[in-house]
Write an enzyme that holds these catalytic residues in place. Structure first.
Site, PDB file in Angstrom:
ATOM      1  N   ASP A   2       0.826  -1.202   0.000  1.00 37.72           N
ATOM      2  CA  ASP A   2       0.000   0.000   0.000  1.00 37.72           C
ATOM      3  C   ASP A   2       0.865   1.258   0.000  1.00 37.72           C
ATOM      4  O   ASP A   2       1.925   1.288   0.630  1.00 37.72           O
ATOM      5  CB  ASP A   2      -0.892  -0.011   1.250  1.00 37.72           C
ATOM      6  CG  ASP A   2      -2.060   0.946   1.136  1.00 37.72           C
ATOM      7  OD1 ASP A   2      -2.322   1.436   0.017  1.00 37.72           O
ATOM      8  OD2 ASP A   2      -2.716   1.205   2.163  1.00 37.72           O
ATOM      9  N   ASN A  58     -10.002  -2.498  -7.178  1.00 35.63           N
ATOM     10  CA  ASN A  58      -9.138  -1.595  -7.947  1.00 35.63           C
ATOM     11  C   ASN A  58      -9.697  -1.250  -9.331  1.00 35.63           C
ATOM     12  O   ASN A  58      -9.245  -0.296  -9.967  1.00 35.63           O
ATOM     13  CB  ASN A  58      -7.740  -2.188  -8.114  1.00 35.63           C
ATOM     14  CG  ASN A  58      -6.926  -2.173  -6.834  1.00 35.63           C
ATOM     15  OD1 ASN A  58      -6.002  -2.974  -6.657  1.00 35.63           O
ATOM     16  ND2 ASN A  58      -7.269  -1.282  -5.914  1.00 35.63           N
TER      17      ASN A  58
END
Length: 238
Positions: free
Chosen positions: A18, A66
């Site tokens: 991340d 995503n």
């Protein structure tokens, strides 16, 4: 009380990578530049895992959520995936790295699917470490797919109710054939699992660092492993 893991490395490390976008934003760069820098961290951490004796490394590369990102970013990510695999395949073969994937791969662009399969085939003989890329992956979708498969087999009379155990369910997940992760590393300081390996992480040790993924290197990996080695793993016991 069980003994700490001492000098034993985790057999399987999973990583939520991340912070690529935030890394780029902090530097006034396009988000895709953060992903390119993140790919360099992948190389470093893969090398570090080999040095440490880790057998499996699972990277949360692209989640089903995503797809909500801007089309240009998604296109760039898919192109980056293809380039990375093309560039790294020969090195993976030399280093004994076997590529595997989990997730709904059939929903990825056809060119990505082809390159993934090429790299899988060419690295099939790798014995030092298995690199597992979670692509178009969702922990909940994984469980749903497993339940659907079990329900179909039960309807067709292939399995009986009493055969459905934890081990049986595990065998129907995308990760069938891989051990559950011993250590989960999450970068960027976020304190959540983000729909990643929800079944498999039941007894996994967690290590969260505030470093963004492009800044995460071999020394950070070493510190995470040392943190893991100092812990007592009880698995529900005393």
């Amino acid at each position: 009380m069980q003994e700490p893991t001492l000098n034993k490395p985790p057999r399987h490390i999973a990583v939520i990578m991340d912070g690529n976008g935030r890394w780029a934003k902090q530097r006034g760069l396009p988000r895709l530049e953060g992903h390119h820098q993140g790919a360099k961290s992948v190389r470093q951490i893969l090398e570090g895992c080999i040095d440490e004796g880790v057998e499996y490394l699972t990277l949360y590369a692209f989640s089903t959520e995503n797809w909500k990102r801007p089309a240009g970013e998604i296109e760039g990510l898919m192109e980056l995936l293809q380039i990375f695999l093309k560039q790294e395949t020969e090195e993976m073969i030399r280093e004994g790295i076997r590529l595997q994937t989990i997730g709904r791969i059939s929903d990825l662009p056809e060119a990505c699917q082809k390159q993934i399969q090429i790299t899988k085939d060419e690295t099939e003989g790798g014995k030092r470490i298995t690199l597992i890329l979670a692509l178009n992956y969702s922990g909940r979708s994984e469980i749903v797919d497993a339940v659907r498969g079990i329900a179909k087999d039960a309807r067709d009379g292939k399995i009986r109710e009493e055969e459905i155990t934890e081990e049986f369910v595990s065998s129907r997940l995308y990760t069938s054939g891989f051990p559950d992760p011993d250590l989960l590393i999450r970068t960027s300081g976020e304190m959540r699992l983000s729909n990643f390996l929800l079944w498999q992480l039941s007894y996994t040790e967690l290590h969260v660092t505030s470093k963004l993924w492009p800044d995460f290197g071999k020394q950070d990996l070493r510190e995470a492993i040392q943190d893991y080695q100092a812990r007592h793993r009880r698995f529900g016991g005393v």
